[in-house]
Design an enzyme around this catalytic site. Sequence first.
Site, PDB file in Angstrom:
ATOM      1  N   PHE A 296       2.757 -32.083  22.115  1.00 30.41           N
ATOM      2  CA  PHE A 296       2.411 -33.231  22.958  1.00 30.41           C
ATOM      3  C   PHE A 296       0.949 -33.198  23.404  1.00 30.41           C
ATOM      4  O   PHE A 296       0.596 -33.739  24.446  1.00 30.41           O
ATOM      5  CB  PHE A 296       3.349 -33.332  24.178  1.00 30.41           C
ATOM      6  CG  PHE A 296       4.799 -33.215  23.818  1.00 30.41           C
ATOM      7  CD1 PHE A 296       5.421 -34.195  23.054  1.00 30.41           C
ATOM      8  CD2 PHE A 296       5.534 -32.104  24.200  1.00 30.41           C
ATOM      9  CE1 PHE A 296       6.763 -34.075  22.695  1.00 30.41           C
ATOM     10  CE2 PHE A 296       6.865 -31.981  23.847  1.00 30.41           C
ATOM     11  CZ  PHE A 296       7.487 -32.971  23.091  1.00 30.41           C
ATOM     12  N   ARG A 297       0.101 -32.532  22.622  1.00 25.11           N
ATOM     13  CA  ARG A 297      -1.332 -32.423  22.906  1.00 25.11           C
ATOM     14  C   ARG A 297      -1.617 -31.703  24.226  1.00 25.11           C
ATOM     15  O   ARG A 297      -2.683 -31.842  24.806  1.00 25.11           O
ATOM     16  CB  ARG A 297      -2.012 -33.798  22.867  1.00 25.11           C
ATOM     17  CG  ARG A 297      -1.843 -34.488  21.510  1.00 25.11           C
ATOM     18  CD  ARG A 297      -2.675 -35.728  21.371  1.00 25.11           C
ATOM     19  NE  ARG A 297      -4.108 -35.439  21.375  1.00 25.11           N
ATOM     20  CZ  ARG A 297      -4.804 -34.990  20.335  1.00 25.11           C
ATOM     21  NH1 ARG A 297      -4.185 -34.730  19.190  1.00 25.11           N
ATOM     22  NH2 ARG A 297      -6.096 -34.795  20.424  1.00 25.11           N
ATOM     23  N   LEU A 298      -0.670 -30.897  24.675  1.00 27.35           N
ATOM     24  CA  LEU A 298      -0.856 -30.100  25.890  1.00 27.35           C
ATOM     25  C   LEU A 298      -1.315 -28.702  25.471  1.00 27.35           C
ATOM     26  O   LEU A 298      -0.629 -27.696  25.651  1.00 27.35           O
ATOM     27  CB  LEU A 298       0.450 -30.050  26.697  1.00 27.35           C
ATOM     28  CG  LEU A 298       0.978 -31.416  27.143  1.00 27.35           C
ATOM     29  CD1 LEU A 298       2.310 -31.271  27.865  1.00 27.35           C
ATOM     30  CD2 LEU A 298      -0.041 -32.116  28.043  1.00 27.35           C
TER      31      LEU A 298
END
Length: 196
Positions: free
Chosen positions: A174-176
């Site tokens: 989640f692009r975290l």
Amino acid sequence: MTQRPFAEPFALFQRWFSEASAKEPEDPNAMALATVGPDGQPSLRMVLLKEADERGFTFYTNYESRKGQQILAHPKAALCLHWKSLRRQVRVEGAVEQVGAEEADAYFASRARTSQIGAWASQQSQPLTERLELERRVAAFTVKFGIGTVPRPPYWSGFRVVPERLEFWEDRPFRLHDRLVYHRDQEGWRTEKLYP
């Protein structure tokens, strides 16, 4: 990178570099090198990392090249190693120092003879009228050095980026992403996590 960080960045770099060397299909030692020109304009190109240890990150080049001249005039640089297959990157920023003659001689001697001849033949970053001009220079230096040892050109040597800041970036869902930064200070190294 959820585990507790190492006290200094080089052990983590060596672990990641070892994994990249085993899994990255092409040039795991390729890194982007950013320098700055006399007008403040950044310049970026790919070079090959030849050594990494607690002293810094070493690469070799022609000191008369564009990057060589920029570093000699402004001895600071940034590096980025990106290993797409591992979904990781390492960013390095710091001062640049020249490697010693003995170290440069040893590395030059380890290179393939054709690469040694190429270091003499190429007037790196200078205008080239036609490819044949370069091929003639290669032939001329091949004859000049015959079958003996090829000495290191006086204008060819190494630079070492002495890191003041290293960032280890790892892709997460989640692009975290995980971002861990090491900052050098008088006490050694301090770390901090950054938002993705």
